[in-house]
Write a protein that holds these residues in place. Structure first.
Motif, mmCIF file in Angstrom:
data_model
loop_
_atom_site.group_PDB
_atom_site.id
_atom_site.type_symbol
_atom_site.label_atom_id
_atom_site.label_comp_id
_atom_site.label_asym_id
_atom_site.label_seq_id
_atom_site.Cartn_x
_atom_site.Cartn_y
_atom_site.Cartn_z
ATOM 1 N N ILE A 27 35.705 32.821 37.602
ATOM 2 C CA ILE A 27 34.999 34.059 37.259
ATOM 3 C C ILE A 27 34.897 34.974 38.476
ATOM 4 O O ILE A 27 35.126 36.180 38.377
ATOM 5 C CB ILE A 27 33.621 33.743 36.647
ATOM 6 N N GLU A 28 34.594 34.423 39.637
ATOM 7 C CA GLU A 28 34.524 35.222 40.866
ATOM 8 C C GLU A 28 35.889 35.829 41.186
ATOM 9 O O GLU A 28 35.991 36.994 41.592
ATOM 10 C CB GLU A 28 34.021 34.380 42.042
ATOM 11 N N ALA A 29 36.950 35.070 40.997
ATOM 12 C CA ALA A 29 38.305 35.584 41.232
ATOM 13 C C ALA A 29 38.619 36.735 40.275
ATOM 14 O O ALA A 29 39.209 37.746 40.667
ATOM 15 C CB ALA A 29 39.331 34.456 41.072
ATOM 16 N N ALA A 30 38.205 36.590 39.023
ATOM 17 C CA ALA A 30 38.422 37.660 38.035
ATOM 18 C C ALA A 30 37.654 38.915 38.419
ATOM 19 O O ALA A 30 38.149 40.033 38.249
ATOM 20 C CB ALA A 30 38.028 37.188 36.644
ATOM 21 N N LYS A 31 36.462 38.747 38.944
ATOM 22 C CA LYS A 31 35.683 39.903 39.398
ATOM 23 C C LYS A 31 36.396 40.606 40.539
ATOM 24 O O LYS A 31 36.472 41.836 40.576
ATOM 25 C CB LYS A 31 34.281 39.472 39.830
ATOM 26 N N ARG A 32 36.933 39.849 41.479
ATOM 27 C CA ARG A 32 37.661 40.427 42.614
ATOM 28 C C ARG A 32 38.915 41.167 42.163
ATOM 29 O O ARG A 32 39.356 42.099 42.824
ATOM 30 C CB ARG A 32 38.042 39.337 43.613
ATOM 31 N N ALA A 33 39.490 40.719 41.049
ATOM 32 C CA ALA A 33 40.703 41.338 40.514
ATOM 33 C C ALA A 33 40.392 42.442 39.497
ATOM 34 O O ALA A 33 41.290 42.980 38.862
ATOM 35 C CB ALA A 33 41.585 40.275 39.860
ATOM 36 N N PHE A 34 39.126 42.756 39.325
ATOM 37 C CA PHE A 34 38.686 43.820 38.416
ATOM 38 C C PHE A 34 39.155 43.610 36.975
ATOM 39 O O PHE A 34 39.535 44.541 36.287
ATOM 40 C CB PHE A 34 39.120 45.202 38.948
ATOM 41 N N ILE A 35 39.075 42.352 36.522
ATOM 42 C CA ILE A 35 39.441 42.037 35.148
ATOM 43 C C ILE A 35 38.283 41.365 34.405
ATOM 44 O O ILE A 35 38.320 41.207 33.187
ATOM 45 C CB ILE A 35 40.730 41.158 35.106
ATOM 46 N N HIS A 36 37.219 41.025 35.113
ATOM 47 C CA HIS A 36 36.081 40.307 34.518
ATOM 48 C C HIS A 36 35.445 41.084 33.355
ATOM 49 O O HIS A 36 35.187 40.506 32.295
ATOM 50 C CB HIS A 36 35.034 40.005 35.597
ATOM 51 N N GLU A 37 35.179 42.360 33.547
ATOM 52 C CA GLU A 37 34.512 43.138 32.490
ATOM 53 C C GLU A 37 35.348 43.174 31.219
ATOM 54 O O GLU A 37 34.812 43.057 30.117
ATOM 55 C CB GLU A 37 34.200 44.550 32.976
ATOM 56 N N LEU A 38 36.653 43.334 31.360
ATOM 57 C CA LEU A 38 37.520 43.328 30.184
ATOM 58 C C LEU A 38 37.448 41.966 29.499
ATOM 59 O O LEU A 38 37.314 41.889 28.276
ATOM 60 C CB LEU A 38 38.971 43.640 30.554
ATOM 61 N N GLU A 61 46.723 44.720 32.773
ATOM 62 C CA GLU A 61 45.685 43.692 32.639
ATOM 63 C C GLU A 61 46.258 42.310 32.964
ATOM 64 O O GLU A 61 45.603 41.493 33.609
ATOM 65 C CB GLU A 61 45.077 43.743 31.245
ATOM 66 N N LYS A 62 47.496 42.071 32.544
ATOM 67 C CA LYS A 62 48.156 40.808 32.893
ATOM 68 C C LYS A 62 48.342 40.711 34.407
ATOM 69 O O LYS A 62 48.172 39.640 34.991
ATOM 70 C CB LYS A 62 49.509 40.696 32.197
ATOM 71 N N GLN A 63 48.687 41.844 35.036
ATOM 72 C CA GLN A 63 48.837 41.844 36.491
ATOM 73 C C GLN A 63 47.521 41.486 37.169
ATOM 74 O O GLN A 63 47.499 40.759 38.164
ATOM 75 C CB GLN A 63 49.298 43.217 36.998
ATOM 76 N N ARG A 64 46.413 41.978 36.632
ATOM 77 C CA ARG A 64 45.115 41.666 37.230
ATOM 78 C C ARG A 64 44.745 40.199 37.015
ATOM 79 O O ARG A 64 44.094 39.588 37.860
ATOM 80 C CB ARG A 64 44.041 42.618 36.716
ATOM 81 N N ILE A 65 45.170 39.594 35.909
ATOM 82 C CA ILE A 65 44.987 38.149 35.723
ATOM 83 C C ILE A 65 45.786 37.397 36.786
ATOM 84 O O ILE A 65 45.299 36.450 37.396
ATOM 85 C CB ILE A 65 45.370 37.715 34.292
#
Length: 130
Positions: A27-38, A61-65
């Motif tokens: 979850i922290e990694a997703a936040k850093r990649a700006f994909i958590h909110e989505l 969005e896939k790139q941010r994952i």
């Protein structure tokens, strides 16, 4: 550029880079990649099943994952090939800022044609193919 996605949950797609990562680390990694909110806006959030052939996610969005995979990874050297090619300029700026802030002692090699991405790099090498 193409991002590899496996037929699995978003959580497991991010965890590919570090199978020992906790849910909180993912979850922290997703936040850093700006994909958590989505991800949180999806009905099953991190348990949403995605695949390369059938997904409601855009290429950006896939790139941010994929970028979240980097942030959860323990690797000391990252090679990012066109990491912002499918994102808009605002997301690009956030992603580059996050890379710089979270690189720690890592070495990151970015391959890109985007001048705005390259402008943020510490060193720049140009390969002339003429």
């Amino acid at each position: 550029s193409h991002t590899d996605i496996i037929h699995e949950t978003i959580m497991e797609n991010i965890r590919l880079a570090n199978i020992n990562a906790s849910d909180d680390e993912v979850i922290e990694a997703a936040k850093r990649a700006f994909i958590h909110e989505l991800i949180m806006s999806l009905p099953d959030q991190y348990q949403t099943i995605i695949s390369s052939s059938h997904t409601h996610l855009s290429e950006g969005e896939k790139q941010r994952i994929s970028l979240a995979r980097c942030f959860v990874s323990t690797a000391q050297f990252w090679i990012l090939d066109e990491p912002t090619s499918n994102v808009d300029s605002l997301n690009e700026a956030w992603i580059i800022k996050s890379l710089k802030e979270n690189a720690d002692d890592k070495t990151i090699l970015i391959i890109s044609h985007r001048q705005s991405t390259l402008a943020q790099c510490d060193s720049l090498f140009t390969i002339n193919t003429k």
